[in-house]
Motif scaffolding. Structure first.
Motif, PDB file in Angstrom:
ATOM      1  N   GLU A 129       0.839  -1.204   0.000  1.00  0.00           N
ATOM      2  CA  GLU A 129       0.000   0.000   0.000  1.00  0.00           C
ATOM      3  C   GLU A 129       0.871   1.250   0.000  1.00  0.00           C
ATOM      4  OE1 GLU A 129      -2.664   0.817   3.305  1.00  0.00           O
ATOM      5  OE2 GLU A 129      -4.049   1.843   1.936  1.00  0.00           O
ATOM      6  N   ARG A 132       1.848   2.022  -3.488  1.00  0.00           N
ATOM      7  CA  ARG A 132       0.659   2.474  -4.208  1.00  0.00           C
ATOM      8  C   ARG A 132       0.300   3.906  -3.837  1.00  0.00           C
ATOM      9  NH1 ARG A 132      -2.125  -0.812  -7.068  1.00  0.00           N
ATOM     10  NH2 ARG A 132      -1.643  -3.026  -7.034  1.00  0.00           N
ATOM     11  N   ASP A 139      -2.200   4.119  -8.955  1.00  0.00           N
ATOM     12  CA  ASP A 139      -3.125   3.276  -8.201  1.00  0.00           C
ATOM     13  C   ASP A 139      -4.568   3.596  -8.608  1.00  0.00           C
ATOM     14  OD1 ASP A 139      -3.521   1.325  -6.286  1.00  0.00           O
ATOM     15  OD2 ASP A 139      -3.740   2.774  -4.643  1.00  0.00           O
ATOM     16  N   ASP A 555      -9.516   3.823   0.839  1.00  0.00           N
ATOM     17  CA  ASP A 555      -9.910   3.379  -0.501  1.00  0.00           C
ATOM     18  C   ASP A 555     -10.969   4.271  -1.143  1.00  0.00           C
ATOM     19  OD1 ASP A 555      -8.168   1.330  -0.546  1.00  0.00           O
ATOM     20  OD2 ASP A 555      -9.634  -0.280  -0.294  1.00  0.00           O
ATOM     21  N   THR A 562      -1.491   8.425   5.334  1.00  0.00           N
ATOM     22  CA  THR A 562      -1.211   7.156   6.026  1.00  0.00           C
ATOM     23  C   THR A 562      -1.607   7.264   7.492  1.00  0.00           C
ATOM     24  OG1 THR A 562       0.935   7.920   6.746  1.00  0.00           O
ATOM     25  CG2 THR A 562       0.847   6.794   4.619  1.00  0.00           C
TER      26      THR A 562
END
Ligand code: ASP
Length: 599
Positions: A129, A132, A139, A555, A562
């Motif tokens: 992740e 990405r 992504d 998503d 993060t």
């Protein structure tokens, strides 16, 4: 199809063409998804956000484009023209909506090349992740993420349409503002033109929307960005979006009806049905039955209360907990009697991690009783507990004796864990429900009264006489909207009189001078003809995540941060130049090995 500069102009998207288009000359633009060389013919899949179309390059009929097509690599950007032809029945690709046609290329223009990519966008598992997020623009080429952002767009459009139909006005409120008390740490922005002074980024538009009611905009909404400097989790981001709503002259029932209609539209947009009226539980009931103020009611496994009579229990832990005003709560798990000892011990460990002083259990394994309580309660005593709970010969019962809230919460968390691991939660089913009758206050760790919702929440009028004498027993006119075990919204009827607002500030330990300096503008608004009002805020990210079936709100956000609040793509938060700091009259005092958030 060609613009005046001789370039190809797109006529159709890569998801549009069907057999009925056979014979048309079209121009498609997009990214090269794959190139396959089949016995002299080149097959190129071209992709855009609408889909994928197969294009065939034939060296005999179009040698020039064929030669150019040989240079294509993944993710090159192309424009091509050609004729739509139906594929022979044996060649139809049923996995693609465009799979019954292909384009026989007549012309190809490479609009841009691409360096080799750090990961193939289509392959979810090909990169961590972190990688990405660093290349989020790649992504985001994934059809799955494009579909999610399309759903999010559709949800927001439905929200605007619905609220507009109901006479709501969308009004923006400032991002550079003053403290708003939603209980989190705030982001501060230094003011260059006012040295030493700071704006706060809003935790929500709460006070502004209340003042819009004072101003007479009786129905307000905003798709509002909110900022909270909190520790992050899968369902939290430092900036998030909420559907912020406020209404005048309302009661809670009117608001429930409005939001149920709104959620109905949102659900419909995402392909689901939300049946109104939604279920309702009081805070007390939700905690008692599900051990959570945001219960997942898609499965049963409800908690039970064994407190009554336990003051006489031969087991000291139960008797003492009840004597201290606590509770004994139980969770019966059908079939759990046959679980391995390890599995039961894991639950005991999990309960410890949740702050339990000791999770107790009794199980009947084909009728044979096993329990650490055998020596305290005797076998007959253990059987009596099982009987009380209606547990069968193969069931497991978990017990916690503690303060009511802790006992409920610990078993509530285990209930959820068991629901997940035992696959008791049905797929594709959504349960919206209201939780109301929250307490107005709770005690902070230092013993101070703090608002459960926020300080502008109205107490229930029938509890008002106890406000100063027994503040913790006073219930709020506050409500949460819960979906599948996640809080997706919260709101309240507000205090619209400054005298009551001042009493609440006093109970919260906010001195009159402090209240005046922080919220003077609200208090004065309340003194100048404030109508009764109330509202709610619904979390767009969480709603979009649940309805898209993803577990992380990252998503459903185009450019998320993060867990350590970093945007890996831009590198924000970044350092600034000494000159910028000087302009802002700021001197840094940061440990040399980098900033430590809580140091
Ligand atoms: N301002 C509240 C929040 O952001 C919502 C509300 O009371 O309307 O949680």
């Amino acid at each position: 199809m060609a613009d005046p500069r001789g370039r190809l102009r797109r006529t159709d998207t890569c998801g549009a063409l069907r057999p009925k288009d056979a014979g048309r000359d079209v121009v498609l633009c997009g990214w090269v998804d794959s190139v396959r060389d089949h016995g002299g013919l080149l097959f190129v899949d071209v992709r855009d956000r609408y889909g994928i179309t197969q294009v065939v390059f034939n060296p005999e009929t179009a040698p020039g484009p064929f030669a150019t097509a040989k240079t294509l690599r993944a993710e090159y950007v192309v424009a091509l023209s050609g004729r739509v032809v139906e594929r022979g029945s044996g060649n139809v690709n049923r996995g693609l909506p465009t799979g019954a046609i292909e384009i026989q290329a007549g012309f190809l223009e490479v609009l841009n090349t691409s360096e080799p990519l750090p990961f193939p966008p289509a392959d979810e598992s090909a990169a961590s992740e972190e990688v990405r997020l660093r290349y989020r623009y790649l992504d985001l080429r994934r059809p799955r993420l494009q579909a999610i952002l399309t759903t999010r767009h559709a949800i927001l459009l439905a929200v605007r349409r619905y609220l507009d139909d109901q006479q709501f006005l969308e009004i923006e409120t400032p991002i550079l503002t003053r403290s708003t008390p939603e209980g989190s740490r705030e982001y501060l922005v230094p003011s260059r033109v006012n040295p030493g002074r700071f704006y706060s980024l809003p935790q929500s538009p709460q006070i502004f929307k209340q003042l819009l009611m004072v101003a007479g905009f009786d129905r307000y909404f905003q798709i509002a960005k909110c900022f909270r400097d909190e520790d992050l989790r899968a369902d939290r981001q430092p900036e998030f979006t909420q559907i912020d709503i406020e209404m005048s002259f309302l009661d809670a029932e009117m608001l429930f009806a409005l939001v149920e209609g709104l959620m109905g539209e949102i659900f419909r947009t995402a392909g689901f049905v939300a049946r109104a009226p939604f279920a309702r539980l009081t805070y007390r009931e939700a905690m008692d039955r599900f051990g959570s103020d945001k219960p997942d009611t898609r499965f049963g496994l409800e908690l039970r209360d064994l407190t009554a009579g336990m003051e006489h229990s031969p087991f000291r832990v139960f008797a003492e907990a009840v004597a201290r005003g606590g509770s004994v709560k139980a969770l019966a798990i059908p079939g759990g009697g046959a679980w391995s000892r390890q599995k039961v011990d894991n639950l005991v460990d999990a309960a410890k991690g949740l702050g339990s002083k000791g999770l107790l259990w009794i199980r009947s394994n084909g009728g044979a009783i096993q329990s650490p309580l055998l020596k305290h309660l005797t076998e007959e005593g253990c059987r009596a507990v099982l009987r009380d709970l209606g547990a069968g010969p193969d069931d497991l019962v978990l017990l916690v004796a503690d303060r009511w809230k802790s006992a409920c919460s610990i078993l509530g968390a285990l209930r959820l864990q068991i629901g997940r691991t035992e696959r008791l939660i049905p797929d594709g089913v959504h349960h919206p429900l209201w939780i109301d009758e929250f307490p107005l206050f709770e005690r902070s760790e230092e013993g101070r009264l703090v608002s459960c919702h926020h300080p502008f929440t109205s107490p229930r009028s029938e509890d008002l006489p106890r406000l100063e004498a027994e503040p913790e027993s006073v219930r709020a006119l506050a409500y949460d909207l819960v979906l599948d075990g996640m809080e997706i919204g919260g709101g309240s009827i507000r205090i619209h009189r400054s005298d009551l607002q001042s009493r609440i500030f006093a109970l919260l330990g906010i001195a009159p001078e402090e209240a005046e300096s922080k919220f003077g503008f609200l208090l004065s608004g309340l003194r100048m003809g404030a109508p009764p009002h109330g509202g709610i805020a619904l979390g767009v990210d969480r709603i979009a995540a649940i309805l898209s079936g993803v577990s992380s709100i990252r998503d459903v956000i185009a450019f998320p941060k993060t867990a350590s609040a970093i945007d890996l793509m831009t590198g924000a938060p970044g350092s600034v130049t000494p000159r910028q700091l000087k302009d802002l009259f700021i001197r840094l005092d940061v440990p040399t090995d980098g900033p430590k958030p809580d140091a």
